[in-house]
Design a protein around this motif. Structure first.
Motif, PDB file in Angstrom:
ATOM      1  N   ASN A  26     -17.135  58.042   4.968  1.00  0.00           N
ATOM      2  CA  ASN A  26     -17.385  56.601   5.031  1.00  0.00           C
ATOM      3  C   ASN A  26     -16.130  55.878   5.523  1.00  0.00           C
ATOM      4  N   ALA A  27     -16.271  55.086   6.584  1.00  0.00           N
ATOM      5  CA  ALA A  27     -15.160  54.321   7.139  1.00  0.00           C
ATOM      6  C   ALA A  27     -15.129  52.894   6.610  1.00  0.00           C
ATOM      7  N   ASP A  28     -15.885  52.623   5.566  1.00  0.00           N
ATOM      8  CA  ASP A  28     -15.900  51.283   4.986  1.00  0.00           C
ATOM      9  C   ASP A  28     -14.495  50.930   4.471  1.00  0.00           C
ATOM     10  N   PRO A  29     -14.033  49.704   4.696  1.00  0.00           N
ATOM     11  CA  PRO A  29     -12.668  49.328   4.279  1.00  0.00           C
ATOM     12  C   PRO A  29     -12.408  49.498   2.787  1.00  0.00           C
ATOM     13  N   ASP A  30     -13.477  49.412   1.967  1.00  0.00           N
ATOM     14  CA  ASP A  30     -13.286  49.504   0.520  1.00  0.00           C
ATOM     15  C   ASP A  30     -13.479  50.914  -0.012  1.00  0.00           C
ATOM     16  N   THR A  34     -10.903  55.506   3.005  1.00  0.00           N
ATOM     17  CA  THR A  34     -10.154  54.571   3.843  1.00  0.00           C
ATOM     18  C   THR A  34      -8.858  54.148   3.163  1.00  0.00           C
ATOM     19  N   LYS A  35      -8.924  53.928   1.861  1.00  0.00           N
ATOM     20  CA  LYS A  35      -7.724  53.523   1.132  1.00  0.00           C
ATOM     21  C   LYS A  35      -6.684  54.646   1.121  1.00  0.00           C
ATOM     22  N   ALA A  36      -7.152  55.894   1.001  1.00  0.00           N
ATOM     23  CA  ALA A  36      -6.218  57.024   1.027  1.00  0.00           C
ATOM     24  C   ALA A  36      -5.546  57.146   2.393  1.00  0.00           C
ATOM     25  N   ALA A  37      -6.330  56.997   3.476  1.00  0.00           N
ATOM     26  CA  ALA A  37      -5.765  57.061   4.821  1.00  0.00           C
ATOM     27  C   ALA A  37      -4.818  55.892   5.068  1.00  0.00           C
ATOM     28  N   ALA A  38      -5.191  54.709   4.529  1.00  0.00           N
ATOM     29  CA  ALA A  38      -4.338  53.532   4.698  1.00  0.00           C
ATOM     30  C   ALA A  38      -3.006  53.708   3.975  1.00  0.00           C
TER      31      ALA A  38
END
Length: 222
Positions: A26-30, A34-38
């Motif tokens: 899932n590429a959803d911002p939340d 995504t948070k781990a990649a960010a």
């Protein structure tokens, strides 16, 4: 080709584009993914920024962090620069030492001074000669044959420059010690080097020699 300016957002998009397809990825911002990649992306962006900075630091005229390495390679810093030289003055000395190919002409010494951050004029002198010299010129012995003068500003000012100076340095520094020390070291050993500050004199009517005032040479008299 310009160095890549990649941000954390660029790396996050790159991470997500490399993930497998499907609902799990899932590429959803939340999303947690995504948070781990960010959380990882800023490290890669910082590495890119440091690599780009290395391209700047690798050149002596723009170096800062590698300035001590450049100086160590060239036998700097030395007494010429004084106890606490500015970053700009230190860079100028590094550049001057690197590009110095040697020489004994006036053009060479002007270029050396320019690399150090000074604008000068150079005059070669000669003894008074009948049929060549004119009335009013200084009379002296053979020491004049090995004497030359450097004309520079009364007190050269090196001003704070964005991109060259660093925080904490003064907005301006005054003095010609680096010029005198470096040119004195480069001058041929058999010559007498005089430093005169102020405007350089003009050529005399015979267009042969400069008229020198307020300068005393060994064995010379006016």
């Amino acid at each position: 080709m310009l160095a890549p300016a990649l941000t954390s957002a660029d790396y996050l998009r790159a991470f997500q584009s490399l993930m497998p397809r499907g609902r799990v990825w899932n590429a959803d911002p939340d999303s947690i993914q995504t948070k781990a990649a960010a959380g990882l992306a800023p490290s890669y962006a910082a590495q890119t920024a440091r690599s780009n900075n290395l391209l700047i630091d690798a050149f002596p005229s723009t170096t800062y962090e590698l300035l001590p390495e450049w100086e160590a390679t060239l036998g700097l810093p030395d007494p010429c620069a004084g106890p606490s030289p500015s970053t700009q003055a230190r860079r100028n000395q590094v550049v001057a030492r690197l590009v110095n190919a040697g020489g004994q002409s006036a053009t060479y010494f002007k270029r050396l001074a320019s690399d150090l951050g000074y604008a000068i004029d150079v005059t070669n002198h000669a003894p008074f000669r009948c049929g060549q010299s004119t009335a009013g010129q200084s009379v002296g012995g053979q020491d004049w044959s090995h004497t030359w003068s450097i004309y520079a500003a009364t007190n050269t000012v090196v001003r704070f420059a964005a991109g060259q100076s660093v925080a904490g340095e003064s907005l301006g520094s005054w003095g010609n010690s680096v010029l005198e020390c470096e040119l004195g070291a480069a001058a041929p050993a058999h010559t007498i080097l005089l430093f005169t500050y102020g405007d350089a004199p003009t050529l005399d009517d015979a267009n042969t020699l400069y008229t020198i005032t307020n300068v005393t040479l060994p064995g010379a008299f006016a």
